[in-house]
Write a protein that holds these residues in place. Structure first.
Motif, PDB file in Angstrom:
ATOM      1  N   MET A   5       1.002  -1.440   0.646  1.00 25.16           N
ATOM      2  CA  MET A   5       0.325   0.210   0.108  1.00 25.16           C
ATOM      3  C   MET A   5       0.868   1.072  -0.126  1.00 25.16           C
ATOM      4  O   MET A   5       1.283   1.131   0.656  1.00 25.16           O
ATOM      5  CB  MET A   5      -0.571  -0.176   1.083  1.00 25.16           C
ATOM      6  CG  MET A   5      -2.165  -1.057   1.058  1.00 25.16           C
ATOM      7  SD  MET A   5      -2.617  -1.304   2.573  1.00 25.16           S
ATOM      8  CE  MET A   5      -3.654  -3.020   2.435  1.00 25.16           C
ATOM      9  N   THR A   6       0.446   2.118  -0.767  1.00 25.77           N
ATOM     10  CA  THR A   6       1.944   3.245  -1.251  1.00 25.77           C
ATOM     11  C   THR A   6       1.387   4.718  -0.274  1.00 25.77           C
ATOM     12  O   THR A   6      -0.340   4.657  -0.347  1.00 25.77           O
ATOM     13  CB  THR A   6       1.769   4.090  -2.726  1.00 25.77           C
ATOM     14  OG1 THR A   6       0.094   3.692  -2.784  1.00 25.77           O
ATOM     15  CG2 THR A   6       2.330   2.427  -3.585  1.00 25.77           C
ATOM     16  N   ALA A   7       1.525   5.736  -0.383  1.00 26.49           N
ATOM     17  CA  ALA A   7       1.081   6.043   0.332  1.00 26.49           C
ATOM     18  C   ALA A   7       0.444   7.927  -0.549  1.00 26.49           C
ATOM     19  O   ALA A   7      -0.584   8.306  -0.208  1.00 26.49           O
ATOM     20  CB  ALA A   7       2.238   7.262   0.817  1.00 26.49           C
ATOM     21  N   ALA A   8       0.637   7.156  -1.560  1.00 27.66           N
ATOM     22  CA  ALA A   8       0.020   8.492  -2.787  1.00 27.66           C
ATOM     23  C   ALA A   8      -1.116   8.302  -2.770  1.00 27.66           C
ATOM     24  O   ALA A   8      -1.737   6.858  -3.277  1.00 27.66           O
ATOM     25  CB  ALA A   8       0.717   8.255  -3.963  1.00 27.66           C
ATOM     26  N   LYS A   9      -2.183   9.263  -3.063  1.00 24.14           N
ATOM     27  CA  LYS A   9      -3.664   8.473  -2.909  1.00 24.14           C
ATOM     28  C   LYS A   9      -4.257   8.500  -4.470  1.00 24.14           C
ATOM     29  O   LYS A   9      -4.925   7.695  -4.396  1.00 24.14           O
ATOM     30  CB  LYS A   9      -4.428   9.904  -1.940  1.00 24.14           C
ATOM     31  CG  LYS A   9      -4.237   9.741  -1.069  1.00 24.14           C
ATOM     32  CD  LYS A   9      -5.396  10.725  -0.246  1.00 24.14           C
ATOM     33  CE  LYS A   9      -4.937  10.973   1.306  1.00 24.14           C
ATOM     34  NZ  LYS A   9      -5.824  12.125   1.840  1.00 24.14           N
ATOM     35  N   THR A  10      -3.041   8.220  -5.649  1.00 23.16           N
ATOM     36  CA  THR A  10      -3.699   8.412  -7.144  1.00 23.16           C
ATOM     37  C   THR A  10      -2.958   6.830  -7.146  1.00 23.16           C
ATOM     38  O   THR A  10      -3.000   6.852  -8.162  1.00 23.16           O
ATOM     39  CB  THR A  10      -3.313   9.656  -7.834  1.00 23.16           C
ATOM     40  OG1 THR A  10      -1.728   9.414  -7.873  1.00 23.16           O
ATOM     41  CG2 THR A  10      -3.424  10.534  -7.496  1.00 23.16           C
ATOM     42  N   ASP A  11      -2.842   5.920  -6.060  1.00 21.61           N
ATOM     43  CA  ASP A  11      -2.206   4.977  -6.753  1.00 21.61           C
ATOM     44  C   ASP A  11      -3.549   3.585  -6.773  1.00 21.61           C
ATOM     45  O   ASP A  11      -3.980   3.535  -5.624  1.00 21.61           O
ATOM     46  CB  ASP A  11      -0.270   4.569  -6.198  1.00 21.61           C
ATOM     47  CG  ASP A  11       0.664   5.682  -6.659  1.00 21.61           C
ATOM     48  OD1 ASP A  11       0.390   5.481  -7.058  1.00 21.61           O
ATOM     49  OD2 ASP A  11       1.373   5.314  -5.024  1.00 21.61           O
ATOM     50  N   ILE A  12      -2.736   3.027  -8.015  1.00 23.08           N
ATOM     51  CA  ILE A  12      -4.059   1.632  -7.838  1.00 23.08           C
ATOM     52  C   ILE A  12      -3.307   0.718  -7.410  1.00 23.08           C
ATOM     53  O   ILE A  12      -2.020   0.059  -7.916  1.00 23.08           O
ATOM     54  CB  ILE A  12      -4.552   1.242  -8.753  1.00 23.08           C
ATOM     55  CG1 ILE A  12      -5.382   2.629  -9.471  1.00 23.08           C
ATOM     56  CG2 ILE A  12      -5.306  -0.057  -9.188  1.00 23.08           C
ATOM     57  CD1 ILE A  12      -5.924   2.273 -10.814  1.00 23.08           C
ATOM     58  N   ASP A  13      -3.242   0.393  -5.653  1.00 15.47           N
ATOM     59  CA  ASP A  13      -2.258  -0.960  -5.168  1.00 15.47           C
ATOM     60  C   ASP A  13      -2.820  -1.466  -4.108  1.00 15.47           C
ATOM     61  O   ASP A  13      -4.525  -1.616  -4.549  1.00 15.47           O
ATOM     62  CB  ASP A  13      -1.806   0.354  -4.344  1.00 15.47           C
ATOM     63  CG  ASP A  13      -1.806   1.311  -2.934  1.00 15.47           C
ATOM     64  OD1 ASP A  13      -3.708   0.439  -3.331  1.00 15.47           O
ATOM     65  OD2 ASP A  13      -1.932   1.844  -2.409  1.00 15.47           O
ATOM     66  N   LEU A  14      -2.120  -1.888  -3.079  1.00 21.49           N
ATOM     67  CA  LEU A  14      -3.261  -3.083  -2.572  1.00 21.49           C
ATOM     68  C   LEU A  14      -4.423  -3.112  -1.881  1.00 21.49           C
ATOM     69  O   LEU A  14      -4.953  -3.512  -1.403  1.00 21.49           O
ATOM     70  CB  LEU A  14      -2.050  -3.849  -1.918  1.00 21.49           C
ATOM     71  CG  LEU A  14      -2.128  -4.984  -1.117  1.00 21.49           C
ATOM     72  CD1 LEU A  14      -2.434  -5.946  -1.831  1.00 21.49           C
ATOM     73  CD2 LEU A  14      -0.805  -5.557   0.102  1.00 21.49           C
ATOM     74  N   ALA A  15      -3.723  -2.040  -1.388  1.00 19.31           N
ATOM     75  CA  ALA A  15      -5.913  -1.141  -0.686  1.00 19.31           C
ATOM     76  C   ALA A  15      -6.580  -1.121  -1.573  1.00 19.31           C
ATOM     77  O   ALA A  15      -7.893  -1.384  -1.309  1.00 19.31           O
ATOM     78  CB  ALA A  15      -4.974   0.537   0.292  1.00 19.31           C
ATOM     79  N   VAL A  16      -6.024  -0.847  -2.498  1.00 22.32           N
ATOM     80  CA  VAL A  16      -7.476  -0.406  -3.925  1.00 22.32           C
ATOM     81  C   VAL A  16      -7.948  -1.988  -3.779  1.00 22.32           C
ATOM     82  O   VAL A  16      -9.114  -2.372  -4.128  1.00 22.32           O
ATOM     83  CB  VAL A  16      -7.491   0.498  -5.285  1.00 22.32           C
ATOM     84  CG1 VAL A  16      -8.604   0.201  -6.347  1.00 22.32           C
ATOM     85  CG2 VAL A  16      -6.946   1.559  -4.796  1.00 22.32           C
ATOM     86  N   ALA A  17      -6.940  -2.619  -4.223  1.00 23.33           N
ATOM     87  CA  ALA A  17      -7.202  -4.113  -4.468  1.00 23.33           C
ATOM     88  C   ALA A  17      -8.174  -4.721  -4.055  1.00 23.33           C
ATOM     89  O   ALA A  17      -9.069  -5.483  -3.731  1.00 23.33           O
ATOM     90  CB  ALA A  17      -6.040  -5.020  -4.607  1.00 23.33           C
ATOM     91  N   ASN A  18      -7.711  -4.938  -2.352  1.00 23.33           N
ATOM     92  CA  ASN A  18      -8.311  -5.169  -1.350  1.00 23.33           C
ATOM     93  C   ASN A  18     -10.190  -4.808  -0.487  1.00 23.33           C
ATOM     94  O   ASN A  18     -10.285  -5.315  -0.251  1.00 23.33           O
ATOM     95  CB  ASN A  18      -7.666  -4.693  -0.043  1.00 23.33           C
ATOM     96  CG  ASN A  18      -7.318  -6.172   0.504  1.00 23.33           C
ATOM     97  OD1 ASN A  18      -6.758  -6.995   0.673  1.00 23.33           O
ATOM     98  ND2 ASN A  18      -5.651  -6.012   0.920  1.00 23.33           N
ATOM     99  N   PHE A  19      -9.426  -3.479  -0.887  1.00 22.55           N
ATOM    100  CA  PHE A  19     -11.283  -2.238  -1.225  1.00 22.55           C
ATOM    101  C   PHE A  19     -11.779  -3.451  -2.727  1.00 22.55           C
ATOM    102  O   PHE A  19     -13.065  -3.320  -1.413  1.00 22.55           O
ATOM    103  CB  PHE A  19     -11.213  -0.781  -1.863  1.00 22.55           C
ATOM    104  CG  PHE A  19     -12.251  -0.578  -1.568  1.00 22.55           C
ATOM    105  CD1 PHE A  19     -12.788  -0.068  -0.850  1.00 22.55           C
ATOM    106  CD2 PHE A  19     -13.163  -0.467  -2.820  1.00 22.55           C
ATOM    107  CE1 PHE A  19     -14.440  -0.066  -0.344  1.00 22.55           C
ATOM    108  CE2 PHE A  19     -14.572   0.404  -2.758  1.00 22.55           C
ATOM    109  CZ  PHE A  19     -15.478   0.207  -2.097  1.00 22.55           C
TER     110      PHE A  19
END
Length: 120
Positions: free
Chosen positions: A15-29
């Motif tokens: 999970m990256t700090a940038a709110k514009t990244d599609i990352d692990l947090a977005v995938a988990n969401f």
């Protein structure tokens, strides 16, 4: 969505700090949202716990509503600015895991919807 979580995890992207990244947090969401619709409660809990492990800060009560600036009469009305509203300002909302400021999101949306090419 499960494959996306696995791929992000295997790649060590996390999970990256940038709110514009599609990352692990977005995938988990996305996984949690799909699992919620499918009634897979254990997956929902696991995915949400993974997100909350990194993004545990929540908005404060004062950031729920934009605070007025000035304004004591009809001649000088109050101004409700998006700058201090957690729902309207991506930068001040610690709950945001993916988002863009309005100027960026409008440009991105226009580019995505432009069938003739170019940045819109």
């Amino acid at each position: 969505a499960k494959l996306a979580v696995k791929l992000f995890t295997d790649a060590g992207t996390g999970m990256t700090a940038a709110k514009t990244d599609i990352d692990l947090a977005v995938a988990n969401f996305v996984l949690a949202r799909v699992a919620l619709c499918a009634g897979e409660w254990a997956t929902v809990i696991t995915s949400c716990n993974d997100i909350l492990g990194t993004y545990s800060a929540l908005m404060t009560e004062s950031s729920y509503v934009a605070q007025n600036v000035g304004g004591t009469s009809l001649e000088t009305p109050a101004k409700y600015l998006a700058d201090n509203s957690g729902f309207l300002n991506v930068g001040t909302n610690p709950e945001v895991i993916l988002g863009w400021e309005k100027a960026q999101s409008v440009k991105a949306h226009n580019a995505w919807m432009n069938t003739y090419g170019g940045a819109g």
